[in-house]
Design a protein around this motif. Structure first.
Motif, PDB file in Angstrom:
ATOM      1  N   PRO A   1      10.753   1.205  10.822  1.00  0.00           N
ATOM      2  CA  PRO A   1       9.298   1.022  10.808  1.00  0.00           C
ATOM      3  C   PRO A   1       8.607   1.956   9.811  1.00  0.00           C
ATOM      4  N   ILE A   2       7.478   1.531   9.321  1.00  0.00           N
ATOM      5  CA  ILE A   2       6.673   2.387   8.455  1.00  0.00           C
ATOM      6  C   ILE A   2       5.224   1.917   8.490  1.00  0.00           C
ATOM      7  N   SER A   3       4.333   2.874   8.405  1.00  0.00           N
ATOM      8  CA  SER A   3       2.915   2.541   8.325  1.00  0.00           C
ATOM      9  C   SER A   3       2.429   2.899   6.923  1.00  0.00           C
ATOM     10  N   PHE A   4       1.894   1.909   6.224  1.00  0.00           N
ATOM     11  CA  PHE A   4       1.438   2.147   4.850  1.00  0.00           C
ATOM     12  C   PHE A   4      -0.020   2.605   4.880  1.00  0.00           C
ATOM     13  N   THR A   5      -0.246   3.723   5.534  1.00  0.00           N
ATOM     14  CA  THR A   5      -1.605   4.222   5.740  1.00  0.00           C
ATOM     15  C   THR A   5      -1.610   5.738   5.548  1.00  0.00           C
ATOM     16  N   ASP A   6      -2.785   6.280   5.272  1.00  0.00           N
ATOM     17  CA  ASP A   6      -2.886   7.726   5.070  1.00  0.00           C
ATOM     18  C   ASP A   6      -2.552   8.496   6.331  1.00  0.00           C
ATOM     19  N   GLN A   7      -2.924   7.914   7.462  1.00  0.00           N
ATOM     20  CA  GLN A   7      -2.635   8.577   8.726  1.00  0.00           C
ATOM     21  C   GLN A   7      -1.890   7.609   9.622  1.00  0.00           C
ATOM     22  N   LEU A   8      -1.203   8.168  10.614  1.00  0.00           N
ATOM     23  CA  LEU A   8      -0.474   7.288  11.519  1.00  0.00           C
ATOM     24  C   LEU A   8      -1.489   6.586  12.428  1.00  0.00           C
ATOM     25  N   PRO A   9      -1.604   5.258  12.341  1.00  0.00           N
ATOM     26  CA  PRO A   9      -2.620   4.570  13.138  1.00  0.00           C
ATOM     27  C   PRO A   9      -2.188   4.448  14.595  1.00  0.00           C
ATOM     28  N   LEU A  10      -3.177   4.180  15.438  1.00  0.00           N
ATOM     29  CA  LEU A  10      -2.931   4.006  16.867  1.00  0.00           C
ATOM     30  C   LEU A  10      -1.798   3.010  17.131  1.00  0.00           C
TER      31      LEU A  10
END
Lengths: 543, 397
Positions: free
Chosen positions: B153-162
């Motif tokens: 898994p990976i979140s392509f966001t500046d912060q880890l979203p909810l």
């Protein structure tokens, strides 16, 4: 292994200009306030300006790793001046100073002058909200949609400015206030009574909320703290109680008071208790109009206003309630006082708060025995926060936790401790880099959306992407002044500064806390910048 | 055997049992990307109810014309009832023609009526019932990750979203601003050495690996740009990077795109919303191109938003917070070219509270159905991801 002090002498050629500045500053100070650690630091860094000061380095035996960790744990990070002060007064007196500081945090002049220059810092929320509401109203009345949008943007920008100033104030206190434990507790309680700056107009309130509701009560009686948040527009807006009225219940705040602020989730209250508390809280809200609400004559004596806070009896549910087994006679705001008393004296509240505080200072899963001692102190002192902290610090479980590597720093503690160590009491002139680092690390001030606040356990902060980002920020802090000494003003000059981490405190104390792998890596540093980056990236500095 | 049959075969296979735990039968190379349009996009002007006369009454300045080959500003025909915004002509229409995209109208949160961005985004990301107390440390993609084997898994966001908070340790990376890392290879090696014996050793080395992979992938693109290729910008740049990373490294991704809260002057066939849509469409097409034909066959992209907007335009040529939205489901192996899920005729009488689209397909029911099919998850797994939810069978994968 390359000898560290020889290396420093070599490395110091690159930082001569900076060290020269520091010498100038030190020369102008009274020798009596120059502590032996700082003198030691000069002696080590005098490779370019040969022995300006004649005093030798401090006695390494004075600084036990245990004391350094103790200091580090209860402050936003050890640095030379705080270590010297602890050394000078001894642990018990230091602790007494920290638990019972002066009524107001006293900032050193260069930090205080930055705070004093901020807009609205000496105003109360009522006046601030009135002027912002007027601005919003006139922006919304612009007929042309595009011009209206522009006016609204000006309004938003003004709110953003207040928010950044509130963050700057928080950072200056965390870095430079001598009552460090109160600053740690200010962060802790803000997070405990979390509000999010981007909801509605909270950007204009968060600074006041932190200063007057949180910091002012951070070491006092828990009941006073809870009431201060309950009467603050930031909380009343954030958790919607200002919309909570008889016949139109909004349970949001009532639920969180029990779930987060006092008893804790799963501690035995029911949905019926939440509804009862919501009914008790009907009419508790915000009013930023000059004139009082229109009321029937018989209700007028029940109206309460204090600044932006208002208890409006016309919105209150005057029926009787059953709350946590107590019969509460419907009679107005006195019901709120009664409910607060019930909550503050509930045994679950003592345990919940004790556990939260112990999680913040001691371990992800603090020992039960420690939590029980702290909860006992809470009950025995009618919720005196300083007494709870005193019980924590004097417990053997706390002492046992003062080993290297036990408590992983959250990003806020990490960044603050790095800046404190790097610049000690040389006050930074711009906090925006710090604000940005915290936002990038996912723990921006006042920036947690949900009422539960930021997680205080290590698993939330030590993931792969998060570690790599910390190393990047370690490099930014370690490699130069990083914009910290360039005031946020047009044409401002970036004042020369350099992070001095490899100083006497390091050689006389911190070095003893490092493991062989870290020492081996530091030995391979090719420049002071590189050394700083590696030190601030080390597993020991993460804890 | 085509992709859909393959997945069916996996779904019916006996689950593997390892150490007493039932693991999902791994659907080989299945990948999922969730795209969250934050701000509540105006779904009714993107997937347009062209068959509705009430649509044009309700939107005198914003409404799009019925499909008309001679009018470049007209909606593009999807079927007799629905049309597509013309800003998606070159990017999304081709997927419709290839049956690689489906739209799910009247989708959203059946139990969150707050119409608050703040509340409803949280509701969707948590994937928990909106009433009662919610666990803010348990996002539904995190729960999904813990039900999957070999998940990256990976979140392509500046912060880890909810949506990704929880027990699984999901890295996040701000994909729009990947620069050359400041910590160089020598420093990275020394840092890894410092952590070699620590409990964070794997987190640190994994972090550097992801960082280097992402940077390498971005460098390739910069090399391409230097050879004269047009450099994409904005979401298209991010989406193309995500496509390459999900081709090679990751199989469960999340990205969000902001700027959809169009209260004022949102435009019609052209203008603000059209520009944002064009960028979104180019991004999704770019993603599909970069992930490659093989990857695209195994990938499902779901585009969601917290709620829809008022069906009637407001006095500022914009729209306000509404309820039901339209979700997109894309992928090389999906049964697309359809408007999926329960539908009703769009007219004044069917509006929710006389202002918005109703929600007929709950977001959890839709995801439950998709996940069940795509990853071959068994009902107990689905229940751990979305408690007490009945999966909607939309027949998309």
């Amino acid at each position: 292994m390359r000898d560290a002090s020889v290396w420093t002498t070599l490395a110091s050629r690159r930082v001569c200009a900076t060290v020269g500045n520091l010498h100038d500053e030190l020369d102008s100070m009274e020798p009596t306030i120059l502590d032996k650690f700082r003198l030691g630091g000069i002696a080590f860094l005098s490779g370019c300006a040969a022995a300006i000061l004649s005093s030798g380095p401090a006695n390494a035996a004075d600084l036990s790793p245990h004391d350094l960790i103790f200091l580090d744990r209860l402050t936003f990070g050890v640095n030379a001046s705080s270590a010297a002060h602890l050394q000078a007064v001894g642990v018990e007196r230091w602790l007494n100073e920290q638990l019972h500081p002066l009524a107001n945090s006293v900032l050193p002049e260069p930090a205080k002058s930055q705070v004093d220059a901020m807009a609205d810092v000496h105003k109360v929320p009522f006046d601030v909200a009135m002027s912002f509401d007027a601005q919003a109203k006139s922006a919304n009345q612009v007929a042309d949609p595009d011009q209206r949008k522009a006016a609204q943007q000006v309004y938003q920008q003004a709110m953003n400015d207040r928010m950044k100033q509130a963050q700057a104030r928080s950072i200056l206190h965390a870095l430079y206030a001598p009552d460090q434990l109160r600053q740690r507790m200010t962060w802790f309680w803000f997070n405990h009574f979390n509000v999010h700056q981007y909801k509605a107009n909270l950007r204009i309130f968060v600074g006041d909320y932190e200063d007057r509701a949180i910091r002012a009560h951070a070491l006092g009686k828990f009941r006073d703290l809870l009431v201060a948040t309950l009467r603050h527009p930031a909380m009343l807006r954030y958790l919607d109680n200002t919309d909570n009225a008889a016949g139109h219940l909004n349970e949001n705040y009532a639920r969180e008071i029990m779930e987060l602020h006092t008893m804790g989730v799963g501690s035995g209250y029911t949905q019926a208790d939440v509804e009862a508390l919501a009914r008790i809280l009907t009419g508790v809200g915000i009013d930023v109009k000059a004139e009082d609400p229109k009321l029937k004559p018989e209700l007028q004596s029940q109206l309460l206003r204090e600044g932006a806070f208002e208890f409006n009896p016309a919105r209150h549910d005057y029926g009787d309630k059953t709350f946590l087994g107590h019969e509460i006679r419907g009679r107005g705001f006195a019901e709120v006082d009664e409910a607060i008393d019930i909550l503050v004296h509930h045994p679950a509240t003592a345990t919940h708060l004790a556990k939260q505080i112990a999680t913040y200072f001691v371990a992800d899963n603090p020992p039960d025995a420690l939590v029980q001692k702290m909860a006992q102190a809470f009950k025995a002192t009618d919720g005196d926060i300083a007494a709870v902290l005193g019980a924590m610090v004097h417990a053997p479980e706390f002492n046992a936790s003062l080993k290297p590597g036990t408590k992983f720093k959250d990003p806020v503690t990490y960044v603050f401790s790095a800046v404190r160590l790097a610049y000690d009491d040389k006050v930074i002139l711009n906090t925006l880099p710090v604000q940005n680092w915290l936002n990038r690390l996912g723990e921006g001030l006042f920036n947690h959306e949900t009422p539960d606040g930021y997680s205080m356990t290590s698993a939330s902060w030590n993931g792969p992407g998060q570690m790599t980002l910390r190393f990047e920020i370690a490099r930014q802090i370690g490699s130069g002044s990083a914009g910290l000494f360039k005031p946020d003003a047009p044409n401002a000059v970036d004042k020369p500064a350099f992070p001095l981490i490899q100083n006497a405190l390091y050689f006389n104390g911190l070095r003893q806390t490092l493991g062989p792998a870290t020492l081996a890596a530091l030995d391979q540093a090719v420049s002071p910048q590189d050394w700083n980056t590696l030190f601030l990236s080390s597993p020991e500095f993460m804890r | 055997m085509n992709r859909r049959e393959l997945i069916k075969a996996f779904a019916s296979a006996v689950p593997l049992t390892v150490a007493g735990r039932v693991w999902a039968a791994p659907a080989t190379d299945a990948r999922l990307l969730v795209v969250f349009l934050r701000g509540a996009y105006d779904a009714a002007n993107v997937v347009v109810p062209i068959g509705s006369d009430f649509y044009r009454t309700a939107r005198p300045t914003l409404g799009l014309a019925k499909p008309d080959a001679g009018n470049p500003n007209a909606a593009l025909s999807l079927n007799a009832d629905w049309g597509l915004h013309p800003a998606l002509r070159d990017s999304i229409s081709p997927f419709w023609a290839k049956r690689e995209i489906a739209f799910v109208p009247f989708a959203g949160t059946s139990d969150d009526l707050t119409r608050s961005h703040f509340e409803t985004q949280d509701t969707i990301e948590l994937g928990q019932a909106a009433g009662g107390s919610r666990d803010y440390r348990s996002g539904f993609m995190s729960r999904l990750a813990s039900e999957l084997t070999r998940v990256k898994p990976i979140s392509f966001t500046d912060q880890l979203p909810l949506i990704f908070r929880g027990k699984t340790q999901t890295p996040n990376i701000g994909i729009a601003s990947v620069g050359k890392p400041g910590v160089d290879d020598r420093q990275a090696r020394l840092i890894k050495d410092m952590y070699a014996q620590s409990d964070l050793a794997s987190s640190v080395s994994e972090g550097f690996r992801i960082r280097d992979d992402v940077y390498r992938s971005v460098s390739e693109e910069m090399t391409a740009a230097n050879r004269g290729a047009v450099s994409p910008r904005g979401f298209e740049l991010s989406a193309r990077r995500i496509g390459r990373l999900m081709r090679d490294q990751f199989n469960l991704g999340f990205v969000d795109v902001g700027g959809w809260d169009t209260h004022v002057n949102q435009g019609a066939a052209t203008g603000y919303l059209a520009d944002r849509l064009g960028e979104l469409g180019r991004g999704l097409a770019g993603f599909s191109e970069e992930i490659g034909p093989a990857g695209w066959r195994d990938t499902v992209v779901v585009v969601i938003s917290e709620f829809g907007r008022t069906f009637r335009e407001n006095g500022d040529r914009g729209t306000d917070h509404g309820h039901g939205s339209v979700y997109w489901v894309m992928g090389g192996g999906i049964n697309g070219g359809r408007i999926a899920g329960e539908q009703i005729k769009v007219e004044q009488a069917t509006l929710f509270q006389n202002r918005d689209y109703p929600v007929l397909t709950d977001y959890r029911a839709m995801f439950a159905g998709l996940l069940q099919r795509q990853f071959g998850l068994q009902p107990p797994s689905i229940q751990r991801i979305f408690a007490n939810v009945h999966a909607a069978e939309l027949g998309l994968v």
